[in-house]
Design an enzyme around this catalytic site. Structure first.
Site, PDB file in Angstrom:
ATOM      1  N   ASP A   1      52.976  34.107  35.470  1.00  0.00           N
ATOM      2  CA  ASP A   1      51.947  34.255  34.442  1.00  0.00           C
ATOM      3  C   ASP A   1      52.541  34.272  33.043  1.00  0.00           C
ATOM      4  OD1 ASP A   1      49.077  34.397  34.932  1.00  0.00           O
ATOM      5  OD2 ASP A   1      49.109  36.132  33.608  1.00  0.00           O
TER       6      ASP A   1
ATOM      7  N   ASP B   1      42.028  44.406  43.340  1.00  0.00           N
ATOM      8  CA  ASP B   1      42.299  44.392  44.771  1.00  0.00           C
ATOM      9  C   ASP B   1      41.298  45.260  45.539  1.00  0.00           C
ATOM     10  OD1 ASP B   1      43.243  46.644  43.534  1.00  0.00           O
ATOM     11  OD2 ASP B   1      45.307  46.443  44.202  1.00  0.00           O
TER      12      ASP B   1
END
Length: 734
Positions: free
Chosen positions: A140, A446
Site C-alpha cells: 500500500d 475484519d
C-alpha cells in the site's frame, strides 16, 4: 461418498472444565444478587454527596455485572476442533485446491521490507504442492524498496524452499529459524549446506537493508530489472498508477528451484492511488487482491496474513482443509480463524499482548455457538463467501473441478489486464466494500466482514493446533500498546453504534448467543466509565469520610469479598492453565486497568466526536521497529513510559490520586488512635481498594520518581500528575 462409509476429517470435542466454570459462574451470580440487595436496602438517606456517590458506584457495579454476564455467555459451552491431515492426504491428495495467500504491507519505514520478506518466504514454504500456491503481496506504500525486497525474496526462494524440505524446517521464516536453530552436527555435507544457505540469507538481507539505509535502489539493479521503470511515473505513495508484476509464474515450466522442483506463483501489487479518491488501507488492499487473484489463480481458498505475522506451522493449510473439505460439515464453513501468537513476548508478558485467556478459552466458546469473529490475520477464507455469496442448504463443492483454476494467458497479458481490476474507479457503482469483500468504513473492517458473512448463513470455526499457526510482532512500548488498543476499541464501538450492531443486524440471522457474544468486544470502550468511577470516587470519598461499602464487622461484607476473591482467583487459575505465569497474570491485571482508564476512554471520546461529525476515521499502523535501548528495557520487562502523551497524564494522575488517598487513610488510622478500629471497620474495603490500586501502579511510581533511563516518565507528566491529584484531593476535602 456414502454416509455409511463417512469418516470425518476432523472431530469436535468439548473443552474440559466446563462444569467447574458453570458452578463458579452460578456462585458469582448469587453473590452479585446479594450485592444488589445491599445497595438497594442501605441506600443513604443523609447528605446529597453520599446519595450521588452511592448511585454512581451502584451503576458502575451494575455495568460491571452486565459485562461479566456477556462474557460468561460466550464461554458457557466451549469446543475445540481436532483435524486429521492423514485422512485428508489419503482421500484428496490429487484433488487439493489452489490456495491464494495475501500479505499486506503499508510503509517500509514502519514495516521493514526484511520483515515482509520473511513472512512471504514462510508462506511460500508450506507443506503443500507448490504449483497450487499463489502468493500476493499488496504494497500500500507503493515503494520500490519493497518491490526490490520481493525480487530478492523470489531469488532466495529457489534455495530456501528445497532447504526447508531437506531439513524439515520449522518455522519456515528464515530469520526466525536461524535465530533459534543450530547447525546439524551429524553430517559434514549437511553442515556445509546449512551454513551456505544461512550465509546466502544474511547476504540477501544485507543487500535489502543497505538499500533501505540509502533510500534508493543501486543503479546496476535498476538496469537489470526493467520493472523499476514503473517508478519513473510515481509521484508519491499517495499518487501513483497501479503497479503489478508477476515475479514468479508458477505455471511456467522454467519457474523451478535449484533442485528442479516447481515454485509457487509470486505477485507484487501496488494498487492505484489518487489524491481525489478515498483509500481504505487494509480493506482496500484485500479487495484489490481478491479481484486480481481471481483473474490469475482463482484459488477457492484464500489465506490472509499481516506482513509481520509469519507462518510457524507448515501444515496449517492442511489443517484448515480438513475442515473445509469434510464431506458432512465442511461446505457450511466460510472461514477458519487460527490463533494469533507473538514471538517477541517476554516471559511475563509485560504488556499482556498474548490475550491468552481470550484466544485459548473465549474464542473456543464462540466456536460452539456459530463461530469466532474474523480477526484480520491468520484466517483461511472460502473465496465464494468472501465475495458475497449467501449460504444455501444444498450448497456443495466439487473439489475435482476447483483443484486447477489458474489462467491460461501469458504473464505479461495478465499483468496488463489485471491493472484495471486494481484501479481507483473499478469499484464505483458496485457492491465491493458493501456486500463483496471486506466492508469499508470501519477501523475494524475484519470484525464487521466476519459478522456480515455469518449473517448470510455461513459458519466459521477456530483452530489452535499444538504448534501455533502464525507468530507476529507485539508492541514493545506501553504507548504503542495503548494506541493499538485505542484503535481496536474505537472500531468495535463504532460497529456497535452502526447499523451493523450484532444485536440488531444479526436478528433472525445468527443465534442469540452469538449476537450477545459479539457485545463484550463491541463494548470494550464503554468499560472506561465504570472503571474510572471505581478508581477515582472511592479514593476521594475516603478522604471526605464517606463510606461506600459495608463495615468489616457486617455480614454484608461477605458478598463483596466473595465475588472479588473468587472472580480473581479463578482468573488466575485460567491464566496459569493457559500457560502463563503468576507475574504474567499480575501484568495482565495492570494492563487491564491501564487500558480501561486511558485507551478505552480516548476511544469512547473519539467515537462520540465522530458521531457528531468532528473527527474522521484514521487507521494507524503500529510500528514494528524500535531503538536498541527501548528493546533492551523491553527484554528486561521494564515498562516504557518515555514519551509525552495525554494517556500518561491520566495514568500518572490516577496513580498519585490513590497514593494520596492511601496516605490519608493511614493518617486517620495512625493519628486517631482511639478511633483507629472504627476507621478500619468503617472504611476497610475502601482502604483495601486503594492499597490494591497503589500496588498495581508501583511501576508508575517507579517511572515518576526513581528511574533515570530514557524510559522514565517525562518530568512534565510528573509535575502535572502531582498538581492535578492535589487539586482533586483539595477540592474534595474542602
Amino acid at each position: 461418498m456414502a454416509k455409511s462409509n463417512y469418516v470425518p476429517l476432523f472431530e469436535t470435542k468439548q473443552v474440559k472444565g466446563r462444569l467447574l466454570f458453570r458452578c463458579i459462574a452460578a456462585s458469582i451470580f448469587l453473590g452479585i444478587c446479594f450485592i444488589v440487595m445491599y445497595r438497594v436496602m442501605f441506600f443513604p438517606v443523609g447528605g446529597k454527596a453520599e446519595r450521588w456517590t452511592w448511585i454512581g458506584l451502584f451503576l458502575s457495579e451494575l455495568w460491571s455485572c452486565f459485562y461479566w454476564f456477556l462474557t460468561t455467555v460466550s464461554r458457557w459451552n466451549s469446543v475445540y476442533r481436532l483435524p486429521y491431515i492423514q485422512r485428508l492426504s489419503q482421500r484428496f491428495e490429487k484433488e487439493l485446491p489452489g490456495i491464494d495467500i495475501f500479505v499486506c504491507t503499508a510503509d517500509p519505514l514502519i514495516e521493514p521490507p526484511s520483515m515482509v520478506v520473511n513472512t512471504v518466504l514462510s508462506v511460500m514454504a508450506y507443506d503443500y504442492p507448490p504449483e497450487k500456491l499463489s502468493i500476493y503481496l499488496s504494497d500500500d506504500g507503493g515503494s520500490d524498496l519493497t518491490f526490490y525486497a520481493m525480487l530478492e525474496a523470489a531469488n532466495f526462494s529457489k534455495t530456501w524452499l528445497p532447504f526447508c524440505k531437506k531439513f524439515r524446517v520449522e518455522p519456515t521464516s528464515p530469520e526466525a529459524y536461524f535465530r533459534t536453530a543450530s547447525e546439524p552436527l551429524s553430517d559434514a555435507v549437511n553442515v556445509k549446506d546449512w551454513l551456505s544457505v544461512k550465509k546466502l540469507y544474511e547476504e540477501t538481507i544485507m543487500r535489502i537493508e543497505t538499500s533501505i539505509k540509502l533510500n534508493r535502489i543501486p543503479n546496476h539493479i535498476r538496469k537489470q530489472h526493467k520493472e523499476f521503470r514503473e517508478w519513473d511515473f510515481v509521484l508519491s505513495k499517495h499518487d501513483h498508477q497501479t503497479i503489478l508484476q508477476i515475479l514468479i509464474d508458477g505455471r511456467d515450466s522454467n519457474a523451478v528451484d535449484i533442485e528442479g522442483n516447481p515454485l509457487p506463483t509470486l505477485v507484487y501489487l501496488a494498487r492505484e492511488k489518487r489524491p481525489q479518491h478515498h483509500h481504505h488501507f487494509k480493506a482496500g488492499s484485500m479487495n484489490a487482491l481478491i479481484r486480481v487473484s481471481s483473474r490469475i489463480s482463482n484459488g477457492p481458498i484464500i489465506l490472509n496474513v499481516d506482513c509481520d505475522m509469519y507462518s510457524n506451522n507448515s501444515k496449517a493449510i492442511k489443517y484448515s482443509l480438513c475442515l473445509f473439505m469434510d464431506e458432512k460439515k465442511g461446505d457450511e464453513i466460510a472461514y477458519i480463524q487460527f490463533l494469533q501468537s507473538f514471538d517477541n513476548l517476554t516471559k511475563n508478558e509485560i504488556y499482556a499482548s498474548s490475550f491468552r485467556v481470550l484466544q485459548q478459552l473465549e474464542l473456543h466458546g464462540l466456536d460452539a455457538i456459530g463461530g469466532p469473529c474474523y480477526n484480520g490475520s491468520g484466517c483461511f477464507h472460502r473465496r465464494e463467501a468472501l465475495c458475497g455469496k449467501k449460504y444455501e442448504k444444498n450448497y456443495k463443492v466439487d473439489w475435482k473441478k476447483v483443484s486447477d483454476t489458474k489462467a491460461d494467458e501469458s504473464a505479461s497479458f495478465l499483468e496488463e489486464t489485471c491493472k484495471v481490476l486494481a484501479s481507483c474507479t473499478f469499484e464505483h457503482n458496485t457492491t465491493w466494500g458493501k456486500e463483496m469483500g471486506l466492508i469499508y468504513g470501519f477501523l475494524v473492517e475484519d470484525i464487521i466482514t466476519g459478522l456480515n458473512i455469518q449473517c448470510k448463513g455461513w459458519k466459521s470455526m477456530y483452530l489452535s493446533p499444538e504448534r501455533d499457526g502464525f507468530l507476529g510482532v507485539a508492541p514493545i512500548t506501553l504507548l504503542q500498546t495503548l494506541v493499538q488498543h485505542k484503535r481496536w476499541m474505537d472500531g468495535h464501538l463504532q460497529v456497535f453504534l452502526s447499523r451493523y450492531c450484532p444485536l440488531l443486524y444479526g436478528y433472525k440471522k445468527i443465534p442469540l448467543k452469538l449476537r450477545l457474544a459479539y457485545c463484550p468486544y463491541n463494548l470494550w470502550a464503554a468499560n472506561c466509565l465504570a472503571t474510572l468511577y471505581i478508581v477515582v470516587v472511592p479514593c476521594l470519598c475516603l478522604l471526605k469520610g464517606i463510606s461506600l461499602f459495608p463495615k468489616i464487622s457486617s455480614p454484608w461484607v461477605f458478598p463483596f469479598a466473595y465475588v472479588a476473591f473468587v472472580h480473581r482467583a479463578y482468573s488466575l487459575n485460567e491464566f496459569l492453565w493457559c500457560g502463563g505465569t503468576f507475574r504474567g497474570w499480575c501484568n495482565d491485571q495492570r494492563m487491564w486497568l491501564f487500558n480501561r482508564t486511558t485507551a478505552y476512554f480516548f476511544a469512547l471520546f473519539e467515537t462520540i466526536l465522530k458521531l457528531l461529525g468532528y473527527s474522521q476515521l484514521n487507521f494507524v499502523v503500529t510500528a514494528k521497529v524500535a531503538d536498541k535501548e527501548a528493546l533492551k528495557r523491553y527484554d528486561g520487562e521494564l515498562i516504557e513510559f518515555g514519551a509525552t502523551s495525554p494517556m500518561f497524564d491520566i495514568l500518572a494522575t490516577l496513580a498519585m490520586l490513590n497514593l494520596f488517598g492511601t496516605f490519608g487513610a493511614l493518617k486517620k488510622v495512625i493519628l486517631d488512635v482511639d478511633e483507629d478500629l472504627q476507621v478500619l471497620d468503617k472504611f476497610g474495603l475502601q482502604i483495601l481498594l486503594c492499597f490494591v490500586l497503589v500496588t498495581i501502579n508501583l511501576p508508575v511510581y517507579q517511572a515518576l520518581f526513581f528511574r533515570n533511563d530514557n524510559g522514565k516518565m517525562p518530568s512534565s507528566v510528573t509535575y502535572k500528575s502531582i498538581i492535578f491529584a492535589m487539586l482533586a484531593c483539595t477540592a474534595t476535602m474542602y
